[in-house]
Design a protein around this motif. Structure first.
Motif, PDB file in Angstrom:
ATOM      1  N   LEU A 216      66.422  57.383   3.476  1.00 37.01           N
ATOM      2  CA  LEU A 216      67.048  58.679   3.763  1.00 37.01           C
ATOM      3  C   LEU A 216      66.577  59.736   2.756  1.00 37.01           C
ATOM      4  O   LEU A 216      66.349  60.896   3.103  1.00 37.01           O
ATOM      5  N   SER A 217      66.423  59.321   1.508  1.00 34.54           N
ATOM      6  CA  SER A 217      66.155  60.276   0.424  1.00 34.54           C
ATOM      7  C   SER A 217      64.686  60.678   0.312  1.00 34.54           C
ATOM      8  O   SER A 217      64.382  61.764  -0.187  1.00 34.54           O
ATOM      9  N   ALA A 218      63.795  59.789   0.749  1.00 34.00           N
ATOM     10  CA  ALA A 218      62.372  59.981   0.442  1.00 34.00           C
ATOM     11  C   ALA A 218      61.768  61.152   1.210  1.00 34.00           C
ATOM     12  O   ALA A 218      62.066  61.368   2.388  1.00 34.00           O
ATOM     13  N   ASP A 219      60.909  61.903   0.543  1.00 33.19           N
ATOM     14  CA  ASP A 219      60.128  62.920   1.245  1.00 33.19           C
ATOM     15  C   ASP A 219      59.056  62.245   2.084  1.00 33.19           C
ATOM     16  O   ASP A 219      58.741  62.694   3.174  1.00 33.19           O
ATOM     17  N   LYS A 220      58.474  61.182   1.527  1.00 31.48           N
ATOM     18  CA  LYS A 220      57.490  60.408   2.291  1.00 31.48           C
ATOM     19  C   LYS A 220      57.782  58.919   2.102  1.00 31.48           C
ATOM     20  O   LYS A 220      58.108  58.469   0.987  1.00 31.48           O
ATOM     21  N   ILE A 221      57.634  58.185   3.195  1.00 31.71           N
ATOM     22  CA  ILE A 221      57.855  56.736   3.184  1.00 31.71           C
ATOM     23  C   ILE A 221      56.492  56.092   3.414  1.00 31.71           C
ATOM     24  O   ILE A 221      55.841  56.363   4.431  1.00 31.71           O
ATOM     25  N   VAL A 222      56.078  55.274   2.458  1.00 32.50           N
ATOM     26  CA  VAL A 222      54.734  54.691   2.573  1.00 32.50           C
ATOM     27  C   VAL A 222      54.841  53.180   2.713  1.00 32.50           C
ATOM     28  O   VAL A 222      55.311  52.498   1.800  1.00 32.50           O
ATOM     29  N   THR A 223      54.429  52.663   3.852  1.00 33.69           N
ATOM     30  CA  THR A 223      54.335  51.208   3.962  1.00 33.69           C
ATOM     31  C   THR A 223      52.972  50.786   3.428  1.00 33.69           C
ATOM     32  O   THR A 223      52.062  51.618   3.314  1.00 33.69           O
ATOM     33  N   VAL A 224      52.840  49.487   3.141  1.00 36.67           N
ATOM     34  CA  VAL A 224      51.645  49.049   2.440  1.00 36.67           C
ATOM     35  C   VAL A 224      50.466  48.698   3.356  1.00 36.67           C
ATOM     36  O   VAL A 224      49.465  48.150   2.896  1.00 36.67           O
ATOM     37  N   SER A 225      50.607  49.029   4.620  1.00 34.83           N
ATOM     38  CA  SER A 225      49.437  48.982   5.525  1.00 34.83           C
ATOM     39  C   SER A 225      49.719  49.912   6.706  1.00 34.83           C
ATOM     40  O   SER A 225      50.882  50.123   7.063  1.00 34.83           O
ATOM     41  N   PRO A 226      48.668  50.461   7.317  1.00 29.24           N
ATOM     42  CA  PRO A 226      48.873  51.343   8.470  1.00 29.24           C
ATOM     43  C   PRO A 226      49.546  50.636   9.650  1.00 29.24           C
ATOM     44  O   PRO A 226      50.422  51.197  10.305  1.00 29.24           O
ATOM     45  N   SER A 227      49.168  49.395   9.931  1.00 25.74           N
ATOM     46  CA  SER A 227      49.789  48.706  11.078  1.00 25.74           C
ATOM     47  C   SER A 227      51.283  48.497  10.855  1.00 25.74           C
ATOM     48  O   SER A 227      52.081  48.625  11.788  1.00 25.74           O
ATOM     49  N   TYR A 228      51.654  48.173   9.618  1.00 23.98           N
ATOM     50  CA  TYR A 228      53.084  47.955   9.350  1.00 23.98           C
ATOM     51  C   TYR A 228      53.862  49.263   9.529  1.00 23.98           C
ATOM     52  O   TYR A 228      55.015  49.248   9.971  1.00 23.98           O
ATOM     53  N   ALA A 229      53.236  50.395   9.234  1.00 27.39           N
ATOM     54  CA  ALA A 229      53.896  51.695   9.431  1.00 27.39           C
ATOM     55  C   ALA A 229      54.230  51.880  10.913  1.00 27.39           C
ATOM     56  O   ALA A 229      55.278  52.419  11.260  1.00 27.39           O
ATOM     57  N   GLN A 230      53.340  51.421  11.777  1.00 26.93           N
ATOM     58  CA  GLN A 230      53.621  51.521  13.221  1.00 26.93           C
ATOM     59  C   GLN A 230      54.650  50.484  13.648  1.00 26.93           C
ATOM     60  O   GLN A 230      55.534  50.756  14.449  1.00 26.93           O
ATOM     61  N   GLU A 231      54.529  49.285  13.077  1.00 31.62           N
ATOM     62  CA  GLU A 231      55.427  48.204  13.505  1.00 31.62           C
ATOM     63  C   GLU A 231      56.892  48.507  13.183  1.00 31.62           C
ATOM     64  O   GLU A 231      57.774  48.173  13.966  1.00 31.62           O
ATOM     65  N   ILE A 232      57.151  49.127  12.002  1.00 29.72           N
ATOM     66  CA  ILE A 232      58.568  49.358  11.657  1.00 29.72           C
ATOM     67  C   ILE A 232      59.205  50.408  12.579  1.00 29.72           C
ATOM     68  O   ILE A 232      60.408  50.593  12.555  1.00 29.72           O
ATOM     69  N   LEU A 233      58.383  51.045  13.414  1.00 27.18           N
ATOM     70  CA  LEU A 233      58.923  51.998  14.384  1.00 27.18           C
ATOM     71  C   LEU A 233      59.145  51.338  15.746  1.00 27.18           C
ATOM     72  O   LEU A 233      59.269  52.022  16.762  1.00 27.18           O
ATOM     73  N   THR A 234      59.184  50.002  15.756  1.00 27.97           N
ATOM     74  CA  THR A 234      59.489  49.285  17.000  1.00 27.97           C
ATOM     75  C   THR A 234      60.815  48.533  16.810  1.00 27.97           C
ATOM     76  O   THR A 234      61.165  48.187  15.674  1.00 27.97           O
ATOM     77  N   PRO A 235      61.541  48.290  17.918  1.00 27.17           N
ATOM     78  CA  PRO A 235      62.829  47.586  17.775  1.00 27.17           C
ATOM     79  C   PRO A 235      62.677  46.248  17.056  1.00 27.17           C
ATOM     80  O   PRO A 235      63.518  45.874  16.239  1.00 27.17           O
ATOM     81  N   GLU A 236      61.588  45.529  17.329  1.00 27.04           N
ATOM     82  CA  GLU A 236      61.427  44.185  16.761  1.00 27.04           C
ATOM     83  C   GLU A 236      61.333  44.179  15.233  1.00 27.04           C
ATOM     84  O   GLU A 236      61.827  43.286  14.572  1.00 27.04           O
ATOM     85  N   TYR A 237      60.670  45.172  14.671  1.00 33.70           N
ATOM     86  CA  TYR A 237      60.392  45.137  13.227  1.00 33.70           C
ATOM     87  C   TYR A 237      61.215  46.132  12.408  1.00 33.70           C
ATOM     88  O   TYR A 237      61.002  46.273  11.214  1.00 33.70           O
ATOM     89  N   SER A 238      62.132  46.847  13.069  1.00 31.12           N
ATOM     90  CA  SER A 238      62.788  47.951  12.347  1.00 31.12           C
ATOM     91  C   SER A 238      64.059  47.540  11.621  1.00 31.12           C
ATOM     92  O   SER A 238      64.774  48.387  11.082  1.00 31.12           O
ATOM     93  N   GLY A 240      67.005  46.772  12.389  1.00 30.04           N
ATOM     94  CA  GLY A 240      68.267  47.409  12.794  1.00 30.04           C
ATOM     95  C   GLY A 240      68.298  48.911  12.549  1.00 30.04           C
ATOM     96  O   GLY A 240      69.310  49.563  12.787  1.00 30.04           O
ATOM     97  N   LEU A 241      67.194  49.479  12.072  1.00 36.56           N
ATOM     98  CA  LEU A 241      67.185  50.915  11.755  1.00 36.56           C
ATOM     99  C   LEU A 241      66.295  51.695  12.724  1.00 36.56           C
ATOM    100  O   LEU A 241      65.743  52.740  12.370  1.00 36.56           O
ATOM    101  N   TYR A 242      66.147  51.180  13.935  1.00 37.89           N
ATOM    102  CA  TYR A 242      65.171  51.730  14.874  1.00 37.89           C
ATOM    103  C   TYR A 242      65.329  53.242  15.067  1.00 37.89           C
ATOM    104  O   TYR A 242      64.389  54.007  14.842  1.00 37.89           O
ATOM    105  N   TYR A 243      66.526  53.663  15.454  1.00 37.39           N
ATOM    106  CA  TYR A 243      66.701  55.094  15.763  1.00 37.39           C
ATOM    107  C   TYR A 243      66.579  55.950  14.511  1.00 37.39           C
ATOM    108  O   TYR A 243      66.009  57.040  14.531  1.00 37.39           O
ATOM    109  N   PHE A 244      67.111  55.423  13.415  1.00 35.11           N
ATOM    110  CA  PHE A 244      67.006  56.179  12.164  1.00 35.11           C
ATOM    111  C   PHE A 244      65.530  56.338  11.763  1.00 35.11           C
ATOM    112  O   PHE A 244      65.067  57.434  11.426  1.00 35.11           O
ATOM    113  N   LEU A 245      64.776  55.245  11.840  1.00 36.93           N
ATOM    114  CA  LEU A 245      63.360  55.327  11.449  1.00 36.93           C
ATOM    115  C   LEU A 245      62.578  56.241  12.396  1.00 36.93           C
ATOM    116  O   LEU A 245      61.690  56.977  11.952  1.00 36.93           O
ATOM    117  N   LEU A 246      62.926  56.189  13.682  1.00 40.55           N
ATOM    118  CA  LEU A 246      62.260  57.116  14.611  1.00 40.55           C
ATOM    119  C   LEU A 246      62.494  58.562  14.185  1.00 40.55           C
ATOM    120  O   LEU A 246      61.588  59.401  14.262  1.00 40.55           O
TER     121      LEU A 246
END
Ligand code: ADP
Length: 499
Positions: A216-238, A240-246
């Protein structure tokens, strides 16, 4: 280069002082790689990054040369907590270690007790902020990592309009493992005046979970790989924070971790029987024989050695190794039955038991070493032929990069950073450096092992795979540049002059 960009980098662990997993590697390598960018002289300012970690009990026992640097106290629930800050340097990187009762206790870095860990890491996070305030070093960027140091991000976020010291500090959150949100640690945040984040898109259960507050606080959220950045925006990998992360999708990006080439270099590695490089790949065979000797396995250059070097955890898909090997052994082809294996890992007791059972079932070819052993891990990367990484999810993963750099071929599930770093050899002979399978199923894993074995039987193909892996540039320099651009963009957004 008179101006400076000040970055406060907080982490729960940093090699060589304390390392439990990949976070420990990253938090010592990335800050050093950033400082080294100063030498290239292309920056208009000097990068002034400081790493701050907890002075865990284990560090004390190892007796690193440390200077007692600063003392102050913090008021927690009307009690004065004495804080001592120690200083050391890692190359050119200044490292500060924060010591306090509850932080420098003996015992593991992480326990399964959320409140105790919550207290320890929240105290650490806030003490790190208070420390830089006391020495009048105001950072431009606060870079926190995972749930443990997220309380620092949240403290800056909720106080930035009340407290001049926190004003205009841009926050970067590194996500190394999303499911570890710190749930249960939230109850201690109140003791530190960090109230839950009501009135946000966060689901109720996450409103006091440290990592959720960091997100919530971060100006930028950096995952440690580009694919993981996409994956955490899916219901399976999020987690429980799917809508928030979207809702935060525009501020989520992935930057691939690098590898500490000074530490992981087969040419200079002191742990190996024989050093080697691309030009002297034949020397690698002596390491294989040495490993077979050390593990008390038959010495035979033609038998492929499979290896697992991993935390024993569901995440890592270790449970898939056992049925996949059984399937392989039941095959009618001799080729798929002729192999040796070493498993090096600790963690989940039931997976440790499974590894021991596997060794008991195949005593002539499997060794299960249930421990954390850095030196042996180096010899495994240098002597084994294939590294098995059937992860269910993998934010980045370092082991596949280490393996490739050492000429050991990764057989991995196509997820997160594994997908970003491994190219399947059957898809591309020019670039292929490993073997990938899509679904976390023992059958798919065992089929992929068979593909690897087929290629192993051709010396030319195997050599090409090794060369493709060893040639890849996994150094930190490129990733460090991407972080620098990110920091710069945040500073520019704040339209502040760097002083
Ligand atoms: P994670 O951070 O999820 O554990 P990574 O692949 O990013 O996984 O990093 C794991 C690191 O820990 C690698 O450097 C690997 O060599 C090391 N490691 C894992 N298990 C062991 C072990 N049992 N002994 C020695 N090193 C290990």
């Amino acid at each position: 280069m008179n101006e400076s960009l000040k970055i406060l980098y907080l982490a729960a662990e940093a090699a060589p002082y304390v390392k439990v997993g990949g976070l420990g590697d990253v938090s010592s390598s990335l800050p050093r790689a950033l400082i080294e960018l100063n030498d290239t002289n292309h920056n208009e300012f000097k990068i002034d990054i400081r790493l701050v970690i907890p002075f865990h009990g284990g560090i004390k026992q190892r007796g690193y040369p440390l200077e007692e640097y600063f003392q102050f106290s913090m008021d927690v629930e009307k009690q004065d907590i004495p804080i001592t800050v120690y200083k050391t340097v890692l190359g050119k990187l200044p490292v500060f270690l924060i010591s306090a009762p509850m932080i420098d206790v003996d015992g593991p870095v992480y326990t399964s007790e959320p409140e105790g860990d919550g207290y320890k890491f929240t105290l650490f996070s806030l003490a790190a902020l208070e420390f830089v305030r006391q020495i009048e070093w105001k950072p431009d960027i606060l870079h926190v990592n995972d749930w443990h140091t997220s309380p620092a991000a949240y403290a800056v976020y909720i106080n930035k309009y009340k407290d001049l010291f926190f004003e205009n500090i841009a926050i970067v959150l590194g996500v190394h493992n999303l499911p570890f949100l710190g749930v249960g640690a939230g109850t201690v945040l109140k003791k530190f005046d960090l109230i839950p984040a009501y009135n946000t898109d966060l689901p109720r259960w996450a409103q006091d979970a440290p990592l959720a507050l960091g997100l919530l606080s971060a100006d930028k959220i950096v995952t440690v790989s580009p694919s993981y950045a996409q994956e955490i925006l899916t219901p399976e990998y999020s987690s429980g924070l799917y809508y928030f992360l979207l809702s935060r999708a525009d501020d989520i990006l992935g930057i691939l971790n690098g590898l500490d080439i000074d530490c992981w270099n087969p040419e200079t590695d002191q742990n190996l029987y024989k050093n080697y490089n691309l030009m002297k790949l034949s020397n690698r065979e002596e390491n294989k024989a040495d490993l077979q000797r050390e593990l008390n396995l038959p010495i035979n250059a033609d038998i492929p050695i499979l290896a697992v070097v991993s935390r024993m955890d569901q995440q890592k898909g270790i449970d898939l190794v056992f049925p996949a090997l059984n399937q392989l052994s039941q095959s009618s082809s001799e080729r798929y039955q002729t192999w040796q294996m070493v498993i090096l890992g600790t963690g989940n007791p039931s997976l440790e038991v499974m590894a021991r059972q596997l060794e008991a079932k195949y005593p002539e070819k499997i060794r299960a070493l249930i421990r954390f052993d850095t030196e042996l891990s180096h010899r495994i990367y240098a002597g084994a032929d294939m590294l098995l990484i059937p992860s269910r999810y993998e934010p980045c993963g370092l082991t596949q990069m280490i393996a490739m750099h050492y000429g050991c071929i990764p057989i991995a599930r196509a997820t997160g950073g594994l997908r970003d770093t491994i190219v399947d050899y059957d898809q591309s002979r020019e670039r292929g450096n490993g073997f990938l399978f899509e679904k976390a199923l023992a059958k798919d894993f065992s089929d992929t092992l068979q593909r690897a074995f087929n290629n192993y039987s051709s010396k030319n193909d195997w050599r090409t795979l090794q060369i493709n892996g060893m040639k890849a540039d996994f150094s930190w320099q490129q990733s460090a540049r991407q972080y620098l651009h990110l920091y710069q963009s945040l500073i520019n957004k704040n339209s502040r002059l760097i002083k």
